[in-house]
Scaffold this active site. Structure first.
Site, PDB file in Angstrom:
ATOM      1  N   HIS A  50      37.505  49.673 105.115  1.00  0.00           N
ATOM      2  CA  HIS A  50      38.061  50.950 104.652  1.00  0.00           C
ATOM      3  C   HIS A  50      37.548  52.113 105.493  1.00  0.00           C
ATOM      4  O   HIS A  50      36.741  52.925 105.035  1.00  0.00           O
ATOM      5  CB  HIS A  50      37.714  51.174 103.173  1.00  0.00           C
ATOM      6  CG  HIS A  50      38.570  50.353 102.252  1.00  0.00           C
ATOM      7  ND1 HIS A  50      38.149  49.946 101.012  1.00  0.00           N
ATOM      8  CD2 HIS A  50      39.830  49.877 102.399  1.00  0.00           C
ATOM      9  CE1 HIS A  50      39.117  49.250 100.432  1.00  0.00           C
ATOM     10  NE2 HIS A  50      40.138  49.193 101.254  1.00  0.00           N
ATOM     11  N   GLU A 135      39.054  44.377  96.494  1.00  0.00           N
ATOM     12  CA  GLU A 135      38.088  43.306  96.230  1.00  0.00           C
ATOM     13  C   GLU A 135      38.254  42.778  94.804  1.00  0.00           C
ATOM     14  O   GLU A 135      38.196  41.566  94.569  1.00  0.00           O
ATOM     15  CB  GLU A 135      36.665  43.831  96.452  1.00  0.00           C
ATOM     16  CG  GLU A 135      35.636  42.727  96.262  1.00  0.00           C
ATOM     17  CD  GLU A 135      34.209  43.229  96.301  1.00  0.00           C
ATOM     18  OE1 GLU A 135      33.891  44.080  97.144  1.00  0.00           O
ATOM     19  OE2 GLU A 135      33.406  42.763  95.476  1.00  0.00           O
ATOM     20  N   SER A 232      34.852  52.478  98.772  1.00  0.00           N
ATOM     21  CA  SER A 232      34.141  52.535  97.488  1.00  0.00           C
ATOM     22  C   SER A 232      32.662  52.865  97.683  1.00  0.00           C
ATOM     23  O   SER A 232      32.116  53.761  97.041  1.00  0.00           O
ATOM     24  CB  SER A 232      34.297  51.195  96.772  1.00  0.00           C
ATOM     25  OG  SER A 232      33.524  51.157  95.614  1.00  0.00           O
ATOM     26  N   SER A 276      31.256  51.035 106.191  1.00  0.00           N
ATOM     27  CA  SER A 276      32.360  50.757 107.115  1.00  0.00           C
ATOM     28  C   SER A 276      32.472  51.808 108.223  1.00  0.00           C
ATOM     29  O   SER A 276      33.501  51.896 108.892  1.00  0.00           O
ATOM     30  CB  SER A 276      33.670  50.678 106.324  1.00  0.00           C
ATOM     31  OG  SER A 276      33.756  51.736 105.399  1.00  0.00           O
TER      32      SER A 276
END
Ligand code: SF4
Length: 329
Positions: A50, A135, A232, A276
């Site tokens: 992400h 997920e 997230s 990420s």
């Protein structure tokens, strides 16, 4: 209107660890290696990780990101993202005769396996996570009849189970540790015989990044978290920073999203990045701050990380085969 000049001294607290985790590093390298090995295009189902910058960089190298396997031409190569997929996605890919490379993070796969095992033992599984997150969709798909999603402490009152003596909780890997424990506390009040997962589902990288931000939170007037809005673990870092006492905190994809006004009256800026996020984006933020007098950078170290995951097995197999062919020539 706040004060127009920042008080001195100005300093930056830089979290360590920050940025890439082992699962993201592996997934990004997997796309790059696949492009080298098979040529373009390599299809990738969902954002491989992400992060906007990472996705755009890989697109330029020839990766094509799709939402569903149905969009991938029959017989092509498709990679599954680090967040994992439900078994039905593997089945769809097989029907379309796609060659798959599974870049699911091994720590997500671990949660999938726990879900399968507890479902086989006929437990009700309370999966703590954010509704709609990839997920969670993937993990739920392993045992849809046994899994109930619990999206935060307020959701506990809605949870019902078949047999309160056979209930286990599992979680998404990228949640806030504190909020998850709050949810677990509320679940335990409702279901005293609730079993905990055999090992932490919230992964080491998520935990370490949160610990580092907690350490700097109280000392920082502002914490800048580098990360994308759909990441997230990055969003959680903003919450954890504020919870730890930071005066203010913002999530930015890169330095150009920082607003000058955020520095108004600020002398200490904390900087961190989600799992990420490539370091080049953090460098950009540090350069932006340095231009505004925040040159003094102090590292706030919470943990050492040395975990490395090997590449997806399908890719390793093909890379090995090519190496063997070359050496036979
Ligand atoms: S954040 Fe954790 S679970 Fe997600 S890819 Fe990274 S190491 Fe794996």
């Amino acid at each position: 209107m706040g004060r127009m000049t920042a008080p001195t001294p100005r300093r930056v607290l830089l979290a360590a660890p920050r940025g890439y985790c082992a699962g993201v590093d592996r997934a990004v390298i997997a796309v790059e290696k696949a492009l080298e090995q098979y040529g373009s295009p390599v299809y990738v189902r969902h954002e491989i990780v992400h992060n906007k910058y990472v996705v755009q960089t890989l697109e330029k190298k020839g990766a094509i990101f799709v939402e569903e396997t149905a969009e991938v031409p029959e017989g092509s190569i498709v990679m599954f993202s680090a967040h994992g997929v439900a078994p039905t996605v593997h089945e769809e890919a097989a029907e379309r005769k796609l060659a798959t490379i599974d870049a699911t993070c091994p720590l997500v796969t671990k949660v999938h396996k726990e879900a399968v095992r507890f479902a086989q033992d006929d437990f009700d599984i309370l999966l703590i996570g954010h509704e709609g997150h990839e997920e969670v969709i993937g993990t739920s798909g392993e045992a849809p009849d046994h899994i109930t999603l619990v999206d935060g402490p307020e959701d506990v009152r809605n949870v019902e189970v078949r047999d309160p003596s056979r209930v286990v909780w599992l979680s998404q890997t990228t949640l806030s540790v504190d909020e998850t424990m709050e949810t677990v506390g509320a679940l335990k009040e409702k279901f005293p015989l609730l079993i905990s997962p055999p090992s932490d589902d919230i992964c080491y990288a998520t935990q370490n990044r949160q610990i580092a931000v907690k350490q700097m939170g109280a000392d920082a007037d502002l914490v800048i978290v580098v990360g994308s809005k759909n990441s997230s673990n990055s969003v959680r870092l903003v919450e954890v920073a504020l919870g730890a006492g930071a005066g203010d905190s913002h999530l930015v994809d890169s330095a150009d999203e920082i607003e000058e006004a955020w520095l108004d009256g600020v002398s200490t800026v904390g900087v961190t990045s989600g799992a990420s996020v490539p370091e080049v984006l953090v460098d950009g933020v540090l350069a932006w701050l340095s231009e505004r007098g925040f040159e003094d950078v102090e590292i706030v170290k919470a943990a050492e990380e040395s975990i490395v995951f090997s590449l997806p097995k399908e890719l390793r197999r093909d890379l090995r085969a090519e190496a063997a062919a070359l050496s036979a020539e």
